[in-house]
Write an enzyme that holds these catalytic residues in place. Sequence first.
Site, PDB file in Angstrom:
ATOM      1  N   GLU A 121     -24.006 116.226  43.647  1.00 39.52           N
ATOM      2  CA  GLU A 121     -24.915 117.288  42.831  1.00 39.52           C
ATOM      3  C   GLU A 121     -25.779 118.010  43.720  1.00 39.52           C
ATOM      4  O   GLU A 121     -26.382 117.491  44.662  1.00 39.52           O
ATOM      5  CB  GLU A 121     -25.457 116.374  41.771  1.00 39.52           C
ATOM      6  N   LYS A 123     -29.377 119.081  44.888  1.00 38.18           N
ATOM      7  CA  LYS A 123     -30.609 118.476  44.606  1.00 38.18           C
ATOM      8  C   LYS A 123     -31.545 119.805  44.375  1.00 38.18           C
ATOM      9  O   LYS A 123     -31.871 120.532  45.202  1.00 38.18           O
ATOM     10  CB  LYS A 123     -31.079 117.878  45.809  1.00 38.18           C
ATOM     11  N   ASP A 125     -34.832 121.719  43.684  1.00 43.54           N
ATOM     12  CA  ASP A 125     -36.035 121.755  44.194  1.00 43.54           C
ATOM     13  C   ASP A 125     -36.893 121.956  43.164  1.00 43.54           C
ATOM     14  O   ASP A 125     -37.607 123.096  43.171  1.00 43.54           O
ATOM     15  CB  ASP A 125     -36.151 122.545  45.487  1.00 43.54           C
ATOM     16  N   TYR A 230     -29.771 115.182  34.898  1.00 47.47           N
ATOM     17  CA  TYR A 230     -29.028 114.434  35.829  1.00 47.47           C
ATOM     18  C   TYR A 230     -28.752 113.188  36.066  1.00 47.47           C
ATOM     19  O   TYR A 230     -27.843 112.562  36.794  1.00 47.47           O
ATOM     20  CB  TYR A 230     -29.296 115.137  37.263  1.00 47.47           C
ATOM     21  N   LYS A 320     -30.451 116.247  53.104  1.00 49.49           N
ATOM     22  CA  LYS A 320     -31.269 117.393  52.913  1.00 49.49           C
ATOM     23  C   LYS A 320     -30.749 118.656  53.890  1.00 49.49           C
ATOM     24  O   LYS A 320     -30.394 118.309  55.051  1.00 49.49           O
ATOM     25  CB  LYS A 320     -32.881 116.989  53.196  1.00 49.49           C
ATOM     26  N   CYS A 417     -59.644 153.054  51.444  1.00 40.18           N
ATOM     27  CA  CYS A 417     -58.223 153.078  51.093  1.00 40.18           C
ATOM     28  C   CYS A 417     -57.656 153.972  52.247  1.00 40.18           C
ATOM     29  O   CYS A 417     -58.005 155.141  52.505  1.00 40.18           O
ATOM     30  CB  CYS A 417     -58.024 153.750  49.703  1.00 40.18           C
ATOM     31  N   CYS A 420     -56.456 157.386  50.286  1.00 41.86           N
ATOM     32  CA  CYS A 420     -57.590 158.471  49.788  1.00 41.86           C
ATOM     33  C   CYS A 420     -58.850 158.330  50.340  1.00 41.86           C
ATOM     34  O   CYS A 420     -59.788 159.070  50.053  1.00 41.86           O
ATOM     35  CB  CYS A 420     -57.392 158.377  48.288  1.00 41.86           C
ATOM     36  N   CYS A 435     -57.843 149.455  45.683  1.00 44.13           N
ATOM     37  CA  CYS A 435     -58.461 150.954  45.568  1.00 44.13           C
ATOM     38  C   CYS A 435     -58.685 151.377  44.024  1.00 44.13           C
ATOM     39  O   CYS A 435     -57.821 151.460  43.384  1.00 44.13           O
ATOM     40  CB  CYS A 435     -57.147 151.909  46.301  1.00 44.13           C
ATOM     41  N   CYS A 441     -55.681 158.490  43.713  1.00 43.53           N
ATOM     42  CA  CYS A 441     -55.106 157.864  44.969  1.00 43.53           C
ATOM     43  C   CYS A 441     -53.825 158.181  45.150  1.00 43.53           C
ATOM     44  O   CYS A 441     -53.078 157.888  44.369  1.00 43.53           O
ATOM     45  CB  CYS A 441     -55.313 156.325  45.278  1.00 43.53           C
TER      46      CYS A 441
HETATM   47  S1  IVH Z   1     -31.056 111.364  41.058  1.00 44.25           S
HETATM   48  C1  IVH Z   1     -32.950 107.135  41.295  1.00 44.25           C
HETATM   49  N1  IVH Z   1     -30.359 113.672  41.151  1.00 44.25           N
HETATM   50  O1  IVH Z   1     -34.919 114.337  44.011  1.00 44.25           O
HETATM   51  C2  IVH Z   1     -32.261 108.523  41.545  1.00 44.25           C
HETATM   52  N2  IVH Z   1     -32.451 113.518  41.671  1.00 44.25           N
HETATM   53  O2  IVH Z   1     -36.065 113.098  46.350  1.00 44.25           O
HETATM   54  C3  IVH Z   1     -33.124 109.473  40.791  1.00 44.25           C
HETATM   55  N3  IVH Z   1     -33.475 115.556  42.431  1.00 44.25           N
HETATM   56  O3  IVH Z   1     -37.262 112.475  42.305  1.00 44.25           O
HETATM   57  C4  IVH Z   1     -32.765 110.925  41.256  1.00 44.25           C
HETATM   58  N4  IVH Z   1     -31.893 116.723  41.964  1.00 44.25           N
HETATM   59  O4  IVH Z   1     -36.825 114.801  41.527  1.00 44.25           O
HETATM   60  C5  IVH Z   1     -31.506 113.103  41.319  1.00 44.25           C
HETATM   61  N5  IVH Z   1     -29.249 115.871  41.022  1.00 44.25           N
HETATM   62  C6  IVH Z   1     -30.445 114.965  41.148  1.00 44.25           C
HETATM   63  C7  IVH Z   1     -31.442 115.643  41.782  1.00 44.25           C
HETATM   64  C8  IVH Z   1     -32.590 114.836  41.952  1.00 44.25           C
HETATM   65  C9  IVH Z   1     -33.214 116.705  42.701  1.00 44.25           C
HETATM   66  C10 IVH Z   1     -34.900 115.196  42.643  1.00 44.25           C
HETATM   67  C11 IVH Z   1     -35.702 114.218  41.924  1.00 44.25           C
HETATM   68  C12 IVH Z   1     -35.939 112.979  42.850  1.00 44.25           C
HETATM   69  C13 IVH Z   1     -36.101 113.671  44.087  1.00 44.25           C
HETATM   70  C14 IVH Z   1     -35.873 112.557  45.233  1.00 44.25           C
END
Ligand code: IVH
Length: 688
Positions: A121, A123, A125, A230, A320, A417, A420, A435, A441
């Site tokens: 999945e 991740k 941010d 998720y 990551k 400025c 002007c 300004c 201006c």
């Molecule tokens: S599962 C026990 N799935 O990443 C596992 N986490 O670095 C629970 N995060 O605290 C997390 N996307 O905030 C999971 N598809 C995803 C995620 C995800 C982002 C974040 C989440 C977690 C952090 C860990």
Amino acid sequence: MSAPPAIRTRQDYEALAREILDHDRRYYVDNNPILADAEYDRLRKALARAEAEHPDWIVDWSPLQRVGHEPLSAFQKVVRSVPMLSLDNTYDEEDLREFHERVLRGLREVHDPVPPCYVLEPKIDGISIELRYEQGRFVQGATRGDGLVGEDVTANLRTIQMLPLLLAEPVSITVRGEVFIHRADFDEINRACIEAGQEPYKNPRNFTGGTLKQLDPRNVAGRPLRVLVYELVGDRIGQEPLAAHREALARLRRLGLPVNRDLCSASNLDELMAGIRAFAQRRKALPFDTDGVVIKVDSLAQRRALGTTARAPRWAIAFKFPAEQATTIVRQVEVNVGRTGAVTPVAILDPVELAGTTVSRASMHNWEQVRRLDVHIGDVVLIEKAGEIIPQIVAVIKERRQGREAELVPIMEPTVCPACGDTLLRRPGEVALRCPNTRPCPAQLREAIDFFCHRDAMNIEHMGPKLIEQLVERGLVRDVADLYDLTQEQLQALPRMAEKSAANVIRAIARSKQEATLSRLLTALGIPSIGWVWAQKIADRYRTLPALLEADPEQVRKDLTALHGFGPERAGAVADFLADARSRALLHKLMQRGLSPVEPERQGGEGPLAGKSLCVTGTLRVPRAQIKARIEAAGGKFVSAVSSKTSYLLVGDAPGEDKLRAAEKHGVPLLTEAEFERLLAASDGQGA
Ligand code: IVH
């Protein structure tokens, strides 16, 4: 439009509330609305009326009860029985192999002969949260905190339109997910911040975290936060046991939760790496930031067997991606004057490759940031792409100053400025240097004209920066309304302006007068925080310029606040604009110049081609399938033959004789590819 629904009983009221929630789910979760905006607003109004007349009927899951009334003084603590764990990180294939081997070893220890299947999945941010539903009702949402104890941010989460207040079935479940914001929304918010002279937010994640920490949920409503789920906590929904993560996600989706759909499976290291690589390609096209891929064992029985450490589950890992950064040298600093007068530093850099493009400029937002980072001309700096196209300086690499001290030149904040010569000032409580535009201006005027003429605004073609500069310099245009007084003779007298190009400009200006809609004009005026989408909502409400001008600004503030999605800040910006004598004078002047924009009634479907059918002939620059998809996305119909019902024939290179003849016979207008693009342009920037 059909008659408003009759609401006589509490049952009618709840049925209507459910109907609206259903439309909310289609719109926000499934991305597949089946109702026009106006129709939807009508349902909400009917519900609001019922709630005003029968306050005792109001249910806490009502779509109108998303924003609570009382600000909190502090967040309650939430102590959980199942801690929210973190994830272990890996950065390369070798680490991933070790993870896979650990999983295999773990399963061998419990004599599980079935090879693990993984789910990959994105991740996301953002900020992780836990949501609790009881009997289908959303009752509590909390941040992660230290894992065991989080903060109760229920009131703030309730304002997120994507988050269902009621599930499709009365089940009690706890799920986890991420709250985040789309990069485009974030960029727009930061643009507005900078214009208003406020410190911009550092990145989308910070913004999201800060928003969830607001004590007054009214400050959260209207901020375009999103949520994706998720994980299901536990391994059953009601009495129903679940065998796998994918199954749980499918079930959560059927309950109406916004569940991430961007998944793939893998069962060995090669497949894992292939999935990660494919995602690395795809992630740039996603509208939100991701910082990796989460790899999870699918089988819930295997997850139980593998268990967790104190910190993280043994059945999951995060792969990551490295942040996109580069180092380069600051060679010069340019002073930029924006449309609203904010005077900002722009660093001119030695060109460097960053995330696939060559970068030679970096924004620094404001002078305070220059001081804080202690940037000098000649410094080696770390730059980063944070969603915006123009990268930012994140740090000075002080270690690289050694031996080069003599080359370093401090960056001085300007006092006047550059455009002007007016003395710059700071409004109380603002970081931006401004300004004051007392003279007025020319730099601000240039930017305002450029913005006014933009394709998404008044769409005045041939108005390039050179021409705008000349018009301003010679005093031919002192505000945007003066554009409509320009004559062909005046333009022809400008250097390098031939008769034909002067005529083109005049024609484009005249055309904008005819084709202007109220929403285009409102966009073009550059009211803070009012982009295309919001301008359209205002225009739908007032339809004509006189109607908007006659309305009492205070009433406008109230009316707009009541509109779906409009926060109080945005409504306030419009009211302030309308209450301002200078903006009123400008609007009157535009009317005197013959501008009388009306907003057409949008009917049925959505989009610039709603209700239109298009046929295509000849070769176009993009494949036919893509043209078809774009017509349909804009609400139009793609037809294969020309008849009297066809709205347009789109003509490419080497068109078919038959279709051209049929178009002539039935009086069907022809479109060039460029005209087609312009028609579609009306839908640009209108994300859901
Ligand atoms: S599962 C026990 N799935 O990443 C596992 N986490 O670095 C629970 N995060 O605290 C997390 N996307 O905030 C999971 N598809 C995803 C995620 C995800 C982002 C974040 C989440 C977690 C952090 C860990």
